[in-house]
Design a protein around this motif. Sequence first.
Motif, short mmCIF file in Angstrom:
data_model
loop_
_atom_site.label_atom_id
_atom_site.label_comp_id
_atom_site.label_asym_id
_atom_site.label_seq_id
_atom_site.Cartn_x
_atom_site.Cartn_y
_atom_site.Cartn_z
N PHE A 1 0.83 -1.21 0.00
CA PHE A 1 0.00 0.00 0.00
C PHE A 1 0.87 1.26 0.00
CE2 PHE A 1 -3.99 -1.93 2.25
CZ PHE A 1 -4.18 -2.77 1.18
N THR A 2 0.33 2.29 -0.61
CA THR A 2 0.97 3.61 -0.62
C THR A 2 -0.06 4.61 -0.10
OG1 THR A 2 0.24 4.21 -2.85
CG2 THR A 2 2.31 2.96 -2.68
N GLU A 3 0.32 5.86 -0.05
CA GLU A 3 -0.62 6.90 0.36
C GLU A 3 -1.79 7.01 -0.60
OE1 GLU A 3 1.10 10.68 1.33
OE2 GLU A 3 2.66 9.78 2.55
N GLU A 4 -1.59 6.58 -1.85
CA GLU A 4 -2.65 6.66 -2.86
C GLU A 4 -3.62 5.48 -2.80
OE1 GLU A 4 0.74 7.01 -3.88
OE2 GLU A 4 0.54 9.16 -3.59
N THR A 5 -3.28 4.45 -2.06
CA THR A 5 -4.17 3.28 -1.97
C THR A 5 -5.51 3.72 -1.40
OG1 THR A 5 -2.24 1.86 -1.60
CG2 THR A 5 -4.40 0.94 -1.06
N PRO A 6 -6.61 3.31 -2.03
CA PRO A 6 -7.92 3.71 -1.51
C PRO A 6 -8.13 3.31 -0.05
CG PRO A 6 -8.14 2.71 -3.67
CD PRO A 6 -6.72 2.51 -3.24
N SER A 7 -8.81 4.19 0.65
CA SER A 7 -9.11 3.94 2.06
C SER A 7 -10.20 2.89 2.20
CB SER A 7 -9.58 5.24 2.71
OG SER A 7 -10.87 5.59 2.21
N PHE A 8 -10.39 2.46 3.41
CA PHE A 8 -11.47 1.52 3.74
C PHE A 8 -12.81 2.07 3.27
CE2 PHE A 8 -14.20 -0.04 7.47
CZ PHE A 8 -14.42 -1.30 6.91
N GLU A 9 -13.08 3.33 3.54
CA GLU A 9 -14.35 3.94 3.13
C GLU A 9 -14.47 4.01 1.60
OE1 GLU A 9 -16.99 4.64 5.04
OE2 GLU A 9 -15.81 3.82 6.70
N GLU A 10 -13.39 4.37 0.94
CA GLU A 10 -13.42 4.42 -0.54
C GLU A 10 -13.69 3.05 -1.14
OE1 GLU A 10 -10.36 7.94 -1.82
OE2 GLU A 10 -9.49 6.23 -0.72
N LEU A 11 -13.07 2.03 -0.57
CA LEU A 11 -13.28 0.67 -1.08
C LEU A 11 -14.72 0.22 -0.87
CD1 LEU A 11 -9.94 -0.94 0.07
CD2 LEU A 11 -10.66 -0.52 -2.30
N LYS A 12 -15.29 0.54 0.27
CA LYS A 12 -16.70 0.18 0.50
C LYS A 12 -17.59 0.85 -0.53
CE LYS A 12 -16.94 1.23 4.91
NZ LYS A 12 -17.44 1.37 6.29
N HIS A 13 -17.31 2.11 -0.84
CA HIS A 13 -18.11 2.81 -1.85
C HIS A 13 -17.95 2.16 -3.23
CE1 HIS A 13 -20.07 5.96 -4.12
NE2 HIS A 13 -19.00 6.01 -4.90
N LEU A 14 -16.72 1.85 -3.61
CA LEU A 14 -16.49 1.20 -4.91
C LEU A 14 -17.22 -0.14 -4.99
CD1 LEU A 14 -12.67 1.91 -5.40
CD2 LEU A 14 -14.56 2.84 -6.77
N LEU A 15 -17.14 -0.90 -3.92
CA LEU A 15 -17.81 -2.20 -3.91
C LEU A 15 -19.33 -2.06 -3.97
CD1 LEU A 15 -15.52 -3.93 -1.32
CD2 LEU A 15 -15.95 -4.77 -3.64
N LYS A 16 -19.84 -1.05 -3.33
CA LYS A 16 -21.30 -0.83 -3.34
C LYS A 16 -21.80 -0.50 -4.75
CE LYS A 16 -24.95 1.72 -1.06
NZ LYS A 16 -25.31 2.70 -0.04
N THR A 17 -21.02 0.24 -5.50
CA THR A 17 -21.47 0.68 -6.83
C THR A 17 -21.10 -0.31 -7.94
OG1 THR A 17 -19.45 1.99 -7.16
CG2 THR A 17 -21.35 3.11 -6.16
N GLN A 18 -20.20 -1.22 -7.69
CA GLN A 18 -19.73 -2.13 -8.73
C GLN A 18 -20.82 -3.02 -9.34
OE1 GLN A 18 -16.77 -5.06 -7.58
NE2 GLN A 18 -15.74 -4.87 -9.56
#
Length: 157
Positions: A84-101
């Motif tokens: 992971f780097t500073e650019e890696t999506p956060s936990f919240e961002e990943l939940k949002h991506l998964l919700k919309t996928q």
Amino acid sequence: MTQHQKVLFNQLESYRHDLLAVVEGLSNQQANIIPQGFHNNIRWNLGHVYLDQFLWIETLTKERTAVPEHFAQWFGFGTSPKDFTEETPSFEELKHLLKTQPSFIKNTYQSRLDEVFEPVEMGMRTIEDVLVRTIFHEGMHVQAIMDLRKFITDNRP
């Protein structure tokens, strides 16, 4: 769309809802814990599930999907949270991506589910075949997340 294709999309959405329910109430800190004996954390598992679904579609169709840049470096097979780097999506961002996928996949591919491509692993030839495989894969990661969650919440200081 056929009845069995409607069922497939219903399963895709339902199982994704179940995945997101498993991580409900966890903090960002908890999602980033790698317990002793585990190789990854909950955050990695979420990113991996998101990536896997699109990678299989890309592998089959040879077309670019909505996978954000660098996802394979963070969440691909054989990676770990150490990547992971500073650019890696956060936990919240990943939940949002998964919700919309699921709705993105449905809107993008529902008219192409039966389109036949050159076979890939296990003889998969259609997007429908790939979705069945990725739903199974997601279930395996739901169990991994449940195991991580149980360990994290049962072993609070």
